[in-house]
Design a protein around this motif. Structure first.
Motif, PDB file in Angstrom:
ATOM      1  N   VAL A  29      20.817  69.278  54.359  1.00 55.67           N
ATOM      2  CA  VAL A  29      20.177  68.010  54.718  1.00 55.67           C
ATOM      3  C   VAL A  29      18.924  67.761  53.899  1.00 55.67           C
ATOM      4  N   GLY A  30      18.138  68.824  53.678  1.00 55.78           N
ATOM      5  CA  GLY A  30      16.895  68.678  52.940  1.00 55.78           C
ATOM      6  C   GLY A  30      15.713  68.532  53.887  1.00 55.78           C
TER       7      GLY A  30
ATOM      8  N   ARG B 149      21.226  61.968  58.663  1.00 61.63           N
ATOM      9  CA  ARG B 149      21.001  62.504  57.309  1.00 61.63           C
ATOM     10  C   ARG B 149      22.198  63.337  56.849  1.00 61.63           C
ATOM     11  N   LEU B 150      22.759  64.156  57.743  1.00 65.20           N
ATOM     12  CA  LEU B 150      23.912  64.973  57.367  1.00 65.20           C
ATOM     13  C   LEU B 150      25.128  64.098  57.064  1.00 65.20           C
TER      14      LEU B 150
ATOM     15  N   ASN C  82      25.157  61.026  55.934  1.00 65.44           N
ATOM     16  CA  ASN C  82      24.979  60.353  54.650  1.00 65.44           C
ATOM     17  C   ASN C  82      25.037  61.325  53.484  1.00 65.44           C
ATOM     18  N   GLN C  83      24.503  62.534  53.703  1.00 63.36           N
ATOM     19  CA  GLN C  83      24.437  63.509  52.605  1.00 63.36           C
ATOM     20  C   GLN C  83      25.823  64.027  52.239  1.00 63.36           C
ATOM     21  N   VAL C  84      26.662  64.285  53.239  1.00 65.65           N
ATOM     22  CA  VAL C  84      27.975  64.877  52.988  1.00 65.65           C
ATOM     23  C   VAL C  84      29.066  63.820  52.881  1.00 65.65           C
TER      24      VAL C  84
END
Length: 411
Positions: free
Chosen positions: A60-61, A80-81, A83-85
């Motif tokens: 996630v960052g 966030r996860l 969108n990130q993955v």
């Protein structure tokens, strides 16, 4: 003091995350194709909020966390996860407080420093953790700490005793069949105090809820009784009607038998009359059986109503017996705490007296530095006010004021 108490009460749901908080995070994703919940292992574990207020997670960052509630942070991690993955469906993130950020005690205490926060912590408890107020002499500090702890125990035991009195008043009202609780004067005379008022309000609420529950159960059974009574009346009317029909059918059968004996009619008519009588008698037996069963149900409903009243009464009697034991235990603990305090006063009267006020007339005040609505504020607090994570408590010497009582001298 009105200003000092502002912002002190925060519910667990409104807790705002801050630097040095340790969070326990678990992230799951439901995968319909396999019918299983997939756990994102790299995102599962304990994570510490950085000094900048950020949460650093694998995949996630960096996620800004300071000032957010647990629910808001869990939503941010899930989004966030996703969108990130590039997930089609947002995963579920669970965020809990593993350990709170510490609080700090400074000023005129025996051992200033950083201390671990626990929910429900009050100012007096925090100062006790720091060794209490006064000179840094080990013996004096130990005695003062014991006195502070003993006085805190006495206050807690007194609050417990008042709660037991309120509960006993509720149980007495239930067992006597009263419609409202008659609280003793020991409680009503302190009705202006928030704690006593809350105790009476809560016990009255429990009493009202118990009465509503009992009335609802009894009312439901009474409605069933009324239905059973109506059914019995209907069955009795039907039985009377069948009795008249059987009487007529029997008379008809007797007439047919006479005609057959005289050779004036055929036996087929006798058979039909006999079958009619048998059918009516069978229906009469069915009605009698249904009437018997309904009467049994009615008696069972009366037993159920009595059982409901008995169940609630037994529960109240059980609670009353438990209260007697707790009253006895509370009284014994109060006597022990009073004896311990008396022993401390005899052993070191000067050290104990310094808790209230030093000989030169100076008092002690406690302030807390706290972030309220994004800005740092310095608030005057009393010993029973709550401490929040990240607070900085500072004990200061007040102005010289002859006879001014210290906020820590209450027994």
């Amino acid at each position: 003091m009105a200003f000092g108490t502002a912002g002190l009460a925060h519910g667990a749901d409104d807790y705002q995350i801050g630097p040095q908080d340790t969070l326990k995070i678990r992230v799951f994703e439901w995968r319909p194709s396999t019918g299983n919940a997939f756990e994102w292992v790299p995102l599962t574990g304990d994570f510490v909020i950085s000094s900048a207020g950020n949460l650093s997670l694998p995949i996630v960052g960096t996620v800004p966390a300071a000032g957010k509630t647990l629910e808001e942070l869990s939503e941010a991690i899930s989004e966030r996860l996703q969108n990130q993955v590039g997930l089609q469906k947002r995963p579920n993130a669970s965020v809990e407080i593993s350990s709170y950020r510490p609080f700090f005690v400074a000023g005129l205490v025996a051992t200033p420093g950083k201390y671990n926060f626990t929910p429900g912590l009050t100012v007096i408890q925090a100062l006790s953790m720091a060794g209490g107020i006064g000179p840094a002499d080990a013996n004096v500090i130990g005695l003062q700490r014991d006195a502070l702890s003993g006085r805190g125990d006495l206050r807690a035991l007194e609050a417990e005793r008042l709660g037991l009195i309120a509960r006993q008043a509720r149980i007495d009202a239930i067992l006597s069949g009263a419609t409202a609780i008659a609280f003793p004067s020991e409680l009503t005379s302190r009705g202006a105090e928030p704690q006593a008022a809350r105790m009476m309000r809560e016990e009255q609420g429990l009493f009202d809820a118990r009465q509503r529950s009992l009335n609802n159960e009894v009312e439901s059974l009474n409605r069933a009784k009324a239905l059973a009574v109506n059914q019995i009346d209907a069955l009795k009317a039907k039985a009377a009607s069948l009795s008249k029909q059987i009487e007529l059918a029997t008379n008809d059968l007797g007439s047919v038998n006479k005609l057959i004996a005289q050779g004036l009619t055929v036996s087929a008519r006798q058979l039909g009359a006999s079958q009619n009588v048998a059918e009516l008698e069978s229906r009469s037996l069915d009605v009698s059986l249904a009437l018997f069963r309904t009467q049994q149900d009615l008696a069972k409903l009366d037993q159920d109503i009595a059982s409901v009243h008995n169940r609630y009464r037994v529960a109240s009697l059980t609670e009353s017996a438990e209260l007697r034991d707790r009253f006895a235990s509370n009284a014994e603990k109060i006597r022990t705490a009073q004896d311990l305090l008396h022993n401390l006063e005899i052993r070191a009267p000067a050290a104990i007296a310094s808790l209230a006020e030093e000989s030169d007339g100076h008092t002690f005040h406690t302030r807390v530095n706290r972030v309220v609505d994004g800005s740092m504020q310095s608030l005057m607090v009393s010993e029973n006010d709550p401490v929040l994570p990240g607070d900085v408590l500072r004990v200061e010497r007040g102005d010289k004021k002859k006879g001014a009582p210290s906020p820590f001298n209450s027994n």
